[in-house]
Write a protein that holds these residues in place. Structure first.
Motif, PDB file in Angstrom:
ATOM      1  N   THR A 198      67.548  70.073  31.011  1.00  0.00           N
ATOM      2  CA  THR A 198      67.778  69.556  32.359  1.00  0.00           C
ATOM      3  C   THR A 198      68.442  70.611  33.232  1.00  0.00           C
ATOM      4  O   THR A 198      68.029  70.834  34.379  1.00  0.00           O
ATOM      5  CB  THR A 198      68.655  68.286  32.304  1.00  0.00           C
ATOM      6  OG1 THR A 198      68.032  67.317  31.454  1.00  0.00           O
ATOM      7  CG2 THR A 198      68.816  67.689  33.689  1.00  0.00           C
ATOM      8  N   LEU A 199      69.465  71.274  32.714  1.00  0.00           N
ATOM      9  CA  LEU A 199      70.109  72.340  33.474  1.00  0.00           C
ATOM     10  C   LEU A 199      69.133  73.475  33.766  1.00  0.00           C
ATOM     11  O   LEU A 199      69.166  74.079  34.838  1.00  0.00           O
ATOM     12  CB  LEU A 199      71.320  72.869  32.708  1.00  0.00           C
ATOM     13  CG  LEU A 199      72.533  71.944  32.642  1.00  0.00           C
ATOM     14  CD1 LEU A 199      73.534  72.451  31.610  1.00  0.00           C
ATOM     15  CD2 LEU A 199      73.196  71.807  34.002  1.00  0.00           C
ATOM     16  N   GLY A 200      68.252  73.749  32.809  1.00  0.00           N
ATOM     17  CA  GLY A 200      67.281  74.817  32.993  1.00  0.00           C
ATOM     18  C   GLY A 200      66.226  74.507  34.038  1.00  0.00           C
ATOM     19  O   GLY A 200      65.563  75.418  34.544  1.00  0.00           O
ATOM     20  N   SER A 201      66.081  73.229  34.385  1.00  0.00           N
ATOM     21  CA  SER A 201      65.098  72.836  35.406  1.00  0.00           C
ATOM     22  C   SER A 201      65.618  73.029  36.821  1.00  0.00           C
ATOM     23  O   SER A 201      64.850  72.935  37.785  1.00  0.00           O
ATOM     24  CB  SER A 201      64.695  71.371  35.202  1.00  0.00           C
ATOM     25  OG  SER A 201      65.753  70.490  35.568  1.00  0.00           O
ATOM     26  N   VAL A 202      66.912  73.290  36.977  1.00  0.00           N
ATOM     27  CA  VAL A 202      67.498  73.486  38.305  1.00  0.00           C
ATOM     28  C   VAL A 202      67.135  74.889  38.802  1.00  0.00           C
ATOM     29  O   VAL A 202      67.358  75.869  38.081  1.00  0.00           O
ATOM     30  CB  VAL A 202      69.027  73.322  38.259  1.00  0.00           C
ATOM     31  CG1 VAL A 202      69.647  73.567  39.632  1.00  0.00           C
ATOM     32  CG2 VAL A 202      69.398  71.937  37.746  1.00  0.00           C
ATOM     33  N   PRO A 203      66.564  75.008  39.991  1.00  0.00           N
ATOM     34  CA  PRO A 203      66.191  76.343  40.491  1.00  0.00           C
ATOM     35  C   PRO A 203      67.378  77.294  40.501  1.00  0.00           C
ATOM     36  O   PRO A 203      68.506  76.915  40.819  1.00  0.00           O
ATOM     37  CB  PRO A 203      65.702  76.052  41.917  1.00  0.00           C
ATOM     38  CG  PRO A 203      65.256  74.626  41.888  1.00  0.00           C
ATOM     39  CD  PRO A 203      66.181  73.930  40.935  1.00  0.00           C
ATOM     40  N   ALA A 204      67.107  78.539  40.149  1.00  0.00           N
ATOM     41  CA  ALA A 204      68.183  79.528  40.050  1.00  0.00           C
ATOM     42  C   ALA A 204      68.864  79.775  41.378  1.00  0.00           C
ATOM     43  O   ALA A 204      70.039  80.142  41.426  1.00  0.00           O
ATOM     44  CB  ALA A 204      67.621  80.837  39.495  1.00  0.00           C
ATOM     45  N   ASN A 205      68.152  79.563  42.471  1.00  0.00           N
ATOM     46  CA  ASN A 205      68.724  79.827  43.796  1.00  0.00           C
ATOM     47  C   ASN A 205      69.193  78.559  44.497  1.00  0.00           C
ATOM     48  O   ASN A 205      69.433  78.567  45.709  1.00  0.00           O
ATOM     49  CB  ASN A 205      67.705  80.554  44.672  1.00  0.00           C
ATOM     50  CG  ASN A 205      66.435  79.725  44.892  1.00  0.00           C
ATOM     51  OD1 ASN A 205      66.249  78.680  44.268  1.00  0.00           O
ATOM     52  ND2 ASN A 205      65.570  80.202  45.776  1.00  0.00           N
TER      53      ASN A 205
END
Length: 418
Positions: free
Chosen positions: A129-136
């Motif tokens: 889930t955290l990895g699905s958040v856009p890096a920017n």
């Protein structure tokens, strides 16, 4: 309170909804970290999970909520069976300050493995889930550690003594001063901290998968009455004193020290799920990648607003650690990540104190698993299958990095930096 324990406490207190969209904080996010009951918290978490795909703030909150509910699953399971924490670095998964349970349920080896599986699987969900958040994504959330917490004893409530501030105090074996003069326990968590939290999820998954890769029933039967003295383990009646106190330190009495020696001796684990030992290496490599992403994001920040992990350009020590971060420490940490990656990929070999000319290929240690014997690994025979000729890490390589961290020490910063 030692600096190392303080930083370990701070690291373990990553279990909170780290960041949300600064301009539009979801109402469910506020409920998540201020909930007074598990039911209220779970309702908020479900709402955030449902919105995660279309709203980065909700996804961030959901991933963080899944992280700290993983810890809650672990703590609740340990409490159910009357866990008595040894506060030992040898058992890093078991340092949560679980409350006493005078009437624990009987525990079996299979049930203990099930606790680890539930913990590990929830961490995997959190990382995804955290990895699905856009890096920017523009993320930022102010969180008061005295108001956010988890249910440590499965009573359905999230009480003040179960707040992250209280957990931190228990882990450091000290106290957190809640007076007006005390350092603020409120932080503004941003996008960089999301990489940090995701990295800790990978780190804990690596530990859980390493345990689960092996059959440690002999150790469980022969020594876990030290950890669960009233859970009807096989040697409880023979080896646990009738007047055993809960929440005692592992080294507080001779019987606990004897059981610790037994535990070390019984770390002779056959491999039963080799794919989990292979996965442990992948989790560690992913943790390294995320730490690089974390520092890339930190160094790009231009604000200085109650930072959890400040960069060199963000002046002011973290109130939990009392430490400033300089460019020399960041540079040394990035070099440490490269060193660790080289070891895990087998490009550099790990030295052994009694073996000259060869080193341990850590990639093969994980990817070609053989029974793990702790004592024989320390003395040499257990790691003989993984010895190779090649470039070996030297003490000078590590000493050069360690010097950049100054008097606080490398481990202190490593626990904080992830």
């Amino acid at each position: 309170m030692t600096m190392r324990r303080t930083v370990l406490a701070a690291a373990l207190l990553a279990f909170l909804p780290a960041s949300f969209a600064w301009a539009e904080m979801p109402d469910a996010a506020k409920s998540l970290f201020e909930a007074k009951s598990v039911a209220e918290r779970n309702t908020a978490l479900s709402t955030l999970e449902a919105s995660a795909a279309k709203d980065p703030a909700s996804g961030y909150a959901a991933g963080a909520g899944e992280f700290f509910t993983a810890l809650e699953l672990l703590a609740g399971g340990l409490h159910r069976y009357g866990f008595d924490s040894p506060k030992s670095f040898m058992l890093p998964l078991m340092q949560l300050p679980v409350p006493d349970n005078p009437n624990p349920q009987p525990l079996t080896y299979e049930e203990f493995r099930a606790i680890l599986v539930s913990f590990r699987d929830r961490l995997e969900k959190s990382a995804a889930t955290l990895g699905s958040v856009p890096a920017n994504a523009d993320i930022g959330m102010v969180v008061d550690l005295t108001r956010a917490g988890i249910d440590l004893n499965e009573d359905g409530a999230i009480a003040p003594e179960e707040s992250f501030a209280a957990i931190m105090a228990a882990l450091s074996r000290g106290s957190v001063d809640m007076s007006a003069a005390a350092p603020s326990l409120t932080f503004r968590f941003d996008r960089a901290d999301g990489f940090w939290l995701q990295g800790y999820a990978e780190f804990l998954m690596a530990q859980a998968d390493f345990w689960l890769a092996h059959d440690f029933k002999a150790m469980f039967d022969g020594s876990f009455h030290m950890l669960f003295p009233r859970a009807k383990l096989p040697l409880q009646d023979a080896l646990v004193p009738l007047d055993v106190g809960m929440s005692g330190n592992m080294f507080a009495s001779e019987w606990r020290f004897a059981d610790f020696i037994s535990l070390v001796h019984l770390v002779n684990w056959p491999v039963v799920e080799p794919e989990r030992r292979q996965a442990a290496r992948r989790h560690l490599l992913e943790m390294i990648r995320l730490s690089r992403e974390d520092w890339k994001a930190i160094l790009a920040e231009t604000d200085n607003n109650r930072e959890w992990l400040p960069g060199p350009q963000q002046k002011g020590a973290n109130p939990l650690t009392g430490l400033d971060v300089g460019q020399e420490q960041v540079t040394a940490w990035l070099a440490t990540l490269t060193m660790a990656e080289d070891l895990l990929e087998g490009r550099v070999l790990l030295p052994h104190f009694r073996i000259a000319g060869k080193g341990i290929n850590m990639k093969r240690f994980f990817d070609e698993p053989k029974p793990f014997d702790l004592v024989l690994s320390i003395t040499g025979p257990g790691i003989a299958p993984y010895l190779e000729s090649g470039k070996i890490l030297t003490s000078d390589d590590f000493d050069q990095i360690q010097r950049e961290f100054g008097g606080a020490g490398f481990l202190t910063f490593a626990l904080w930096f992830n």
